[in-house]
Motif scaffolding. Structure first.
Motif, PDB file in Angstrom:
ATOM      1  N   GLU A  57       0.798  -1.204   0.033  1.00  0.00           N
ATOM      2  CA  GLU A  57       0.029   0.004   0.064  1.00  0.00           C
ATOM      3  C   GLU A  57       0.757   1.267   0.123  1.00  0.00           C
ATOM      4  O   GLU A  57       1.814   1.213   0.662  1.00  0.00           O
ATOM      5  N   HIS A  58       0.641   2.125  -0.853  1.00  0.00           N
ATOM      6  CA  HIS A  58       1.319   3.434  -0.974  1.00  0.00           C
ATOM      7  C   HIS A  58       1.161   4.395   0.349  1.00  0.00           C
ATOM      8  O   HIS A  58       0.070   4.262   0.766  1.00  0.00           O
ATOM      9  N   ALA A  59       2.130   5.140   0.455  1.00  0.00           N
ATOM     10  CA  ALA A  59       2.145   6.163   1.637  1.00  0.00           C
ATOM     11  C   ALA A  59       1.210   7.387   0.890  1.00  0.00           C
ATOM     12  O   ALA A  59       1.244   7.563  -0.119  1.00  0.00           O
ATOM     13  N   GLU A  60       0.401   7.993   1.801  1.00  0.00           N
ATOM     14  CA  GLU A  60      -0.325   9.378   1.153  1.00  0.00           C
ATOM     15  C   GLU A  60       0.908  10.545   1.149  1.00  0.00           C
ATOM     16  O   GLU A  60       0.638  11.569   0.572  1.00  0.00           O
ATOM     17  N   ILE A  61       1.935  10.572   1.884  1.00  0.00           N
ATOM     18  CA  ILE A  61       2.822  11.552   2.005  1.00  0.00           C
ATOM     19  C   ILE A  61       4.115  11.217   2.214  1.00  0.00           C
ATOM     20  O   ILE A  61       4.149  10.068   2.754  1.00  0.00           O
ATOM     21  N   GLY A  62       5.214  12.137   2.145  1.00  0.00           N
ATOM     22  CA  GLY A  62       6.576  11.375   2.396  1.00  0.00           C
ATOM     23  C   GLY A  62       7.194  12.435   3.224  1.00  0.00           C
ATOM     24  O   GLY A  62       6.864  13.639   3.288  1.00  0.00           O
ATOM     25  N   LEU A  63       8.336  12.149   4.043  1.00  0.00           N
ATOM     26  CA  LEU A  63       9.178  13.001   4.786  1.00  0.00           C
ATOM     27  C   LEU A  63      10.469  12.852   4.669  1.00  0.00           C
ATOM     28  O   LEU A  63      10.595  11.560   4.999  1.00  0.00           O
ATOM     29  N   ILE A  64      11.432  13.685   4.394  1.00  0.00           N
ATOM     30  CA  ILE A  64      12.797  13.434   4.383  1.00  0.00           C
ATOM     31  C   ILE A  64      13.433  14.191   5.740  1.00  0.00           C
ATOM     32  O   ILE A  64      13.200  15.408   5.700  1.00  0.00           O
ATOM     33  N   GLY A  65      14.303  13.679   6.310  1.00  0.00           N
ATOM     34  CA  GLY A  65      14.907  14.489   7.403  1.00  0.00           C
ATOM     35  C   GLY A  65      14.334  14.108   8.848  1.00  0.00           C
ATOM     36  O   GLY A  65      13.554  14.654   9.504  1.00  0.00           O
ATOM     37  N   LEU A  66      15.109  12.925   9.526  1.00  0.00           N
ATOM     38  CA  LEU A  66      14.575  12.461  10.594  1.00  0.00           C
ATOM     39  C   LEU A  66      15.183  13.092  11.836  1.00  0.00           C
ATOM     40  O   LEU A  66      15.636  12.335  12.817  1.00  0.00           O
ATOM     41  N   GLY A  67      15.535  14.391  11.771  1.00  0.00           N
ATOM     42  CA  GLY A  67      15.907  15.197  13.205  1.00  0.00           C
ATOM     43  C   GLY A  67      14.887  15.132  13.881  1.00  0.00           C
ATOM     44  O   GLY A  67      13.689  14.521  13.789  1.00  0.00           O
ATOM     45  N   THR A  68      15.067  16.097  15.079  1.00  0.00           N
ATOM     46  CA  THR A  68      13.947  16.094  16.251  1.00  0.00           C
ATOM     47  C   THR A  68      12.516  16.532  15.723  1.00  0.00           C
ATOM     48  O   THR A  68      11.515  15.913  15.868  1.00  0.00           O
TER      49      THR A  68
END
Ligand code: 6PG
Length: 469
Positions: free
Chosen positions: A1-12
């Motif tokens: 199943e696809h994600a609805e959004i993405g996020l790059i950069g897992l700092g705080t």
């Protein structure tokens, strides 16, 4: 199943924002340059892990998001953002959307938005305020850029944002870099709010000789009244807390050198560039700079003696400092909104000022009871200076005396009040119908034949009958 959004950069901030998004029911793809951090993040996400879609490569990450994709960047402002966009562009479709949610300089956002117009992907710059807790449980979101692209992510941004009486503190505020400019001004105001609190703290500590717990009590009291705000609330907490190691009050062990990452300074720079008065914010930025001059300040104290002197009993008390802070705050916000309006004119951006005040009512660092009144006042009289709105004019009439007395007493006792006194000067100039610029014009014409207008013959330019020395 696809994600609805993405996020790059897992700092705080990135981690907390991703958890916030997942908690609101979205499947979110996450990626970090060092994969180890992604693994750790997912491992610690508990129940929310099932809505996280981790990837080890950027290609895999992009492929895991449902098109048209929306990807939030939470990488350090500056070159890292450009580098990340470079990597993403060839992998994305023109209809995809990149959202920079860091504290970008809005000039960079303007440039990136302009590049996006030539062939996509779409680009938005959003200001996110509220620190770690805000990112996790509801920040204030100041969006700028492509409006149709915003419409696509609006439900998500509203869902994860703070709410003020059920109204989401997330809105589209204008084209290109408008969102990041609003965040910048937010931070300039943040600096000024903090500096004015520091100034009255200094008066209480060095002038009134109150100890930290008495100072905490004063802040607590103020937080029940017109000054109710996050920054007053945490100032009380900071004043009351003790160092677990030494048992001493934290305020006594913290070095008096303030850090800054630059956004407050950008506000002062923009104000100067746009020619709008923002003396209170400039003073706050300057004061942070001076705080860094520890050795020089010590040398100054050795040569001239310590500036602060105690204020005799009965001359000044917290009941005077409260209206001083209130007046200073109104005057500073007037400068901030004025700056935003000037930028809106300069760039032809929407930047609805009442909406900006509404977005600041919850979630962000400068949230306060007063912002709701500001939103109403700015709505009633579009385009007018905040201090002229009836509610705030009244409040200023009632608090003016406190500000004047505070600045006067502090000045007489060597207690520095750069931001409060800049606020007072702004107020006094704003109510001086006939300023002293007539002599400036005389001087300019004398040495450079720059010409001046006459009060009795408006319009034309004249020269003086100066006797050349
Ligand atoms: C916020 C804050 C935040 C900012 C810090 C640090 O709205 O959450 O403004 O974005 O990064 O306050 O600012 P300085 O390091 O410049 O004090």
């Amino acid at each position: 199943e696809h994600a609805e959004i993405g996020l790059i950069g897992l700092g705080t901030m990135g981690r907390n924002l991703a958890l916030n998004i997942a908690e609101n029911g979205y499947r979110i793809a996450v990626f970090n340059r060092t994969a180890q951090r992604t693994d750790q993040f997912v491992a610690k996400a508990g129940d929310l892990a099932e809505r996280l879609v981790p990837s080890r490569t950027i290609e895999e990450f992009v492929a895991s998001i449902k098109p048209p994709r929306a990807i939030i960047l939470m990488v350090p402002a500056g070159e890292a953002v450009d580098a990340q966009i470079q990597v993403l562009r060839p992998l994305l479709d023109p209809e995809d959307l990149i959202i920079d949610a860091g504290n970008a300089n809005y000039h960079d956002t303007n440039r990136r938005a302009a590049t996006a117009l030539s062939g996509g992907p779409h680009f938005m710059g959003i200001g996110v305020s509220g620190g770690e807790q805000g990112a996790r449980f509801g920040p204030s979101i100041m969006a700028g850029g492509d409006r149709s692209a915003f419409a696509r992510v609006q439900p998500l941004l509203e869902a994860i944002s703070a709410k003020f009486e059920n109204v989401p503190c997330a809105a589209w505020l204008g084209e290109a870099g408008a969102g990041h400019l609003v965040k910048t001004v937010h931070n300039g105001i943040e600096y000024a709010d903090m500096q004015m609190i520091a100034e009255v703290y200094g008066i209480m500590r060095d002038g009134l000789k109150l100890d930290n717990s008495a100072v905490a009590d004063v802040f607590d009291g103020w937080n029940q009244g017109v000054l109710q705000s996050y920054l007053i609330e945490i100032s009380a907490e900071v004043s009351r807390t003790r160092d677990p190691d030494t048992g001493r009050p934290m305020l006594d062990v913290i070095l008096d050198r303030a850090g800054q990452k630059g956004t407050g300074r950008w506000t002062a720079i923009e104000a100067l560039m746009l020619g709008t008065p923002a003396g209170t914010i400039e003073a706050a930025v300057g004061a942070r700079g001076m705080s860094a001059r520890l050795e020089e300040r010590k040398a100054g104290e050795a040569v001239f003696g310590s500036a602060p002197r105690p204020i005799a009993q009965g001359l000044l008390g917290p009941e005077v400092l409260e209206p001083a802070l209130l007046a200073g705050k109104i005057l500073c916000y007037a400068q901030g909104f004025d700056l935003i309006s000037a930028a809106a004119r300069q760039y032809g951006w929407a930047m609805p000022v009442p909406e900006i005040a509404r977005v600041w009512r919850a979630g962000c660092i400068i949230r306060s009871a007063l912002l709701n009144d500001m939103a109403s006042a700015l709505e009633e009289q579009p385009g007018r200076n905040l201090i002229l709105a009836p509610f705030f004019a009244d409040t200023l009439r009632r608090s003016e005396d406190g500000l004047r007395k505070t600045v006067a007493m502090a000045t007489l006792h060597g207690l520095p009040v750069p931001a409060l006194s800049a606020a007072l000067s702004y107020f006094d100039i704003m109510r001086t119908g006939r300023s002293t610029a007539n002599i400036i014009q005389g001087q300019r014409d004398f040495f450079g034949a720059h010409g001046f207008e006459r009060t009795d013959m408006p319009g034309d330019s004249f020269h003086g009958p100066w006797a050349i020395a």
